[in-house]
Write an enzyme that holds these catalytic residues in place. Structure first.
Site, PDB file in Angstrom:
ATOM      1  N   CYS A 167       0.822  -1.211   0.000  1.00 24.89           N
ATOM      2  CA  CYS A 167       0.000   0.000   0.000  1.00 24.89           C
ATOM      3  C   CYS A 167       0.856   1.261   0.000  1.00 24.89           C
ATOM      4  CB  CYS A 167      -0.922  -0.017   1.226  1.00 24.89           C
ATOM      5  SG  CYS A 167      -1.818   1.524   1.442  1.00 24.89           S
TER       6      CYS A 167
ATOM      7  N   CYS B 199       0.415   3.356   3.139  1.00 26.41           N
ATOM      8  CA  CYS B 199       1.145   2.800   4.295  1.00 26.41           C
ATOM      9  C   CYS B 199       2.632   3.143   4.190  1.00 26.41           C
ATOM     10  CB  CYS B 199       0.951   1.289   4.379  1.00 26.41           C
ATOM     11  SG  CYS B 199      -0.670   0.793   4.990  1.00 26.41           S
TER      12      CYS B 199
ATOM     13  N   ASP C 186      -1.648  16.316  -1.615  1.00 28.77           N
ATOM     14  CA  ASP C 186      -1.887  15.432  -2.756  1.00 28.77           C
ATOM     15  C   ASP C 186      -0.880  15.774  -3.852  1.00 28.77           C
ATOM     16  OD1 ASP C 186      -4.595  13.652  -3.800  1.00 28.77           O
ATOM     17  OD2 ASP C 186      -3.153  14.352  -5.301  1.00 28.77           O
TER      18      ASP C 186
ATOM     19  N   HIS D 229      -4.399   0.695   8.347  1.00 27.48           N
ATOM     20  CA  HIS D 229      -4.812   0.364   6.982  1.00 27.48           C
ATOM     21  C   HIS D 229      -6.192  -0.288   6.955  1.00 27.48           C
ATOM     22  CE1 HIS D 229      -4.209  -0.918   2.749  1.00 27.48           C
ATOM     23  NE2 HIS D 229      -5.000  -1.912   3.127  1.00 27.48           N
TER      24      HIS D 229
ATOM     25  N   ASN E 208     -13.501   8.723  -1.731  1.00 26.38           N
ATOM     26  CA  ASN E 208     -13.961   7.873  -2.826  1.00 26.38           C
ATOM     27  C   ASN E 208     -13.951   6.420  -2.388  1.00 26.38           C
ATOM     28  OD1 ASN E 208     -14.230  10.002  -4.738  1.00 26.38           O
ATOM     29  ND2 ASN E 208     -11.998  10.034  -4.966  1.00 26.38           N
TER      30      ASN E 208
ATOM     31  N   HIS F 169      -6.608   2.489   0.515  1.00 25.72           N
ATOM     32  CA  HIS F 169      -6.342   2.775   1.934  1.00 25.72           C
ATOM     33  C   HIS F 169      -7.208   3.995   2.195  1.00 25.72           C
ATOM     34  CE1 HIS F 169      -3.262   3.387   5.407  1.00 25.72           C
ATOM     35  NE2 HIS F 169      -4.137   4.375   5.519  1.00 25.72           N
TER      36      HIS F 169
ATOM     37  N   HIS G 160      -8.867   7.264   2.677  1.00 24.13           N
ATOM     38  CA  HIS G 160      -8.296   8.619   2.741  1.00 24.13           C
ATOM     39  C   HIS G 160      -9.402   9.623   2.513  1.00 24.13           C
ATOM     40  CE1 HIS G 160      -7.894   7.025  -1.341  1.00 24.13           C
ATOM     41  NE2 HIS G 160      -8.064   8.258  -1.796  1.00 24.13           N
TER      42      HIS G 160
ATOM     43  N   HIS H 252     -10.014  13.275   1.037  1.00 22.89           N
ATOM     44  CA  HIS H 252      -9.514  14.444   0.300  1.00 22.89           C
ATOM     45  C   HIS H 252     -10.015  15.700   1.014  1.00 22.89           C
ATOM     46  CE1 HIS H 252      -8.321  12.326  -3.505  1.00 22.89           C
ATOM     47  NE2 HIS H 252      -9.213  11.460  -3.082  1.00 22.89           N
TER      48      HIS H 252
HETATM   49  P1  AMP Z   1      -8.459   8.350  -4.922  1.00 23.12           P
HETATM   50  O1  AMP Z   1      -8.532   8.430  -6.411  1.00 23.12           O
HETATM   51  O2  AMP Z   1      -9.639   8.895  -4.210  1.00 23.12           O
HETATM   52  O3  AMP Z   1      -8.083   6.941  -4.489  1.00 23.12           O
HETATM   53  O4  AMP Z   1      -7.277   9.324  -4.489  1.00 23.12           O
HETATM   54  C1  AMP Z   1      -5.933   8.953  -4.455  1.00 23.12           C
HETATM   55  C2  AMP Z   1      -5.165  10.245  -4.420  1.00 23.12           C
HETATM   56  O5  AMP Z   1      -3.845   9.951  -4.021  1.00 23.12           O
HETATM   57  C3  AMP Z   1      -5.076  10.966  -5.758  1.00 23.12           C
HETATM   58  O6  AMP Z   1      -5.628  12.279  -5.630  1.00 23.12           O
HETATM   59  C4  AMP Z   1      -3.589  11.004  -6.053  1.00 23.12           C
HETATM   60  O7  AMP Z   1      -3.181  12.199  -6.669  1.00 23.12           O
HETATM   61  C5  AMP Z   1      -2.993  10.850  -4.669  1.00 23.12           C
HETATM   62  N1  AMP Z   1      -1.664  10.261  -4.618  1.00 23.12           N
HETATM   63  C6  AMP Z   1      -1.251   9.126  -5.221  1.00 23.12           C
HETATM   64  N2  AMP Z   1       0.049   8.893  -4.926  1.00 23.12           N
HETATM   65  C7  AMP Z   1       0.444   9.905  -4.111  1.00 23.12           C
HETATM   66  C8  AMP Z   1       1.669  10.240  -3.471  1.00 23.12           C
HETATM   67  N3  AMP Z   1       2.771   9.469  -3.615  1.00 23.12           N
HETATM   68  N4  AMP Z   1       1.721  11.361  -2.721  1.00 23.12           N
HETATM   69  C9  AMP Z   1       0.624  12.137  -2.575  1.00 23.12           C
HETATM   70  N5  AMP Z   1      -0.563  11.878  -3.147  1.00 23.12           N
HETATM   71  C10 AMP Z   1      -0.649  10.781  -3.916  1.00 23.12           C
END
Ligand code: AMP
Length: 115
Positions: free
Chosen positions: A6, A9, A32, A48, A88, A99, A101, A103
């Protein structure tokens, strides 16, 4: 997906770089990497679990605590004008990281429709 695969993680453990704006025993808040608003942050519970549907009662209580803490960080995170929270879940919502999250979007007037 296991905790070992992940990406969030790994970010929480510091194995992948991120811009961490806040951390405590329950969560981190990072920027992000592909912002969709002037301020686009991610609240990552340290424990997680994939999404809000898979959340246990204990994890829900911890998430509530994280959101309460977020409310005290609004000014320092650049969100004093307001903000939007989005989580989401699944394919229709385009969840890309399994995992849970949250936004956190703000820093300017956002569109009045979300989809
Ligand atoms: P979701 O599409 O709701 O699963 O959101 C995942 C979010 O994680 C997206 O907005 C990506 O831009 C963000 N994301 C993916 N990898 C990273 C990373 N290494 N650092 C910061 N944000 C990330």
């Amino acid at each position: 997906m296991t905790m070992n695969d992940c990406i969030f993680c790994k970010i929480i453990k510091g194995e992948i770089p991120s811009v961490k704006l806040y951390e405590d025993e329950d969560m981190v808040i990072i920027r992000d990497v592909a912002p969709q608003a002037p301020v686009h942050l991610l609240l990552l519970p340290k424990e997680h679990f994939a999404n809000i549907v898979e959340m246990s009662d204990a994890q829900a209580a911890t998430l509530g605590k994280c959101l309460k803490k977020l409310s005290s960080l609004v000014d320092e995170l650049g969100l004093s004008g307001g903000f939007r929270l989005v989580s989401n879940k699944g394919k229709d919502a385009c969840q890309s990281v399994e995992h849970l999250h949250i936004h956190i979007l703000g820093g300017a007037q956002l569109a009045d429709k979300m989809a």
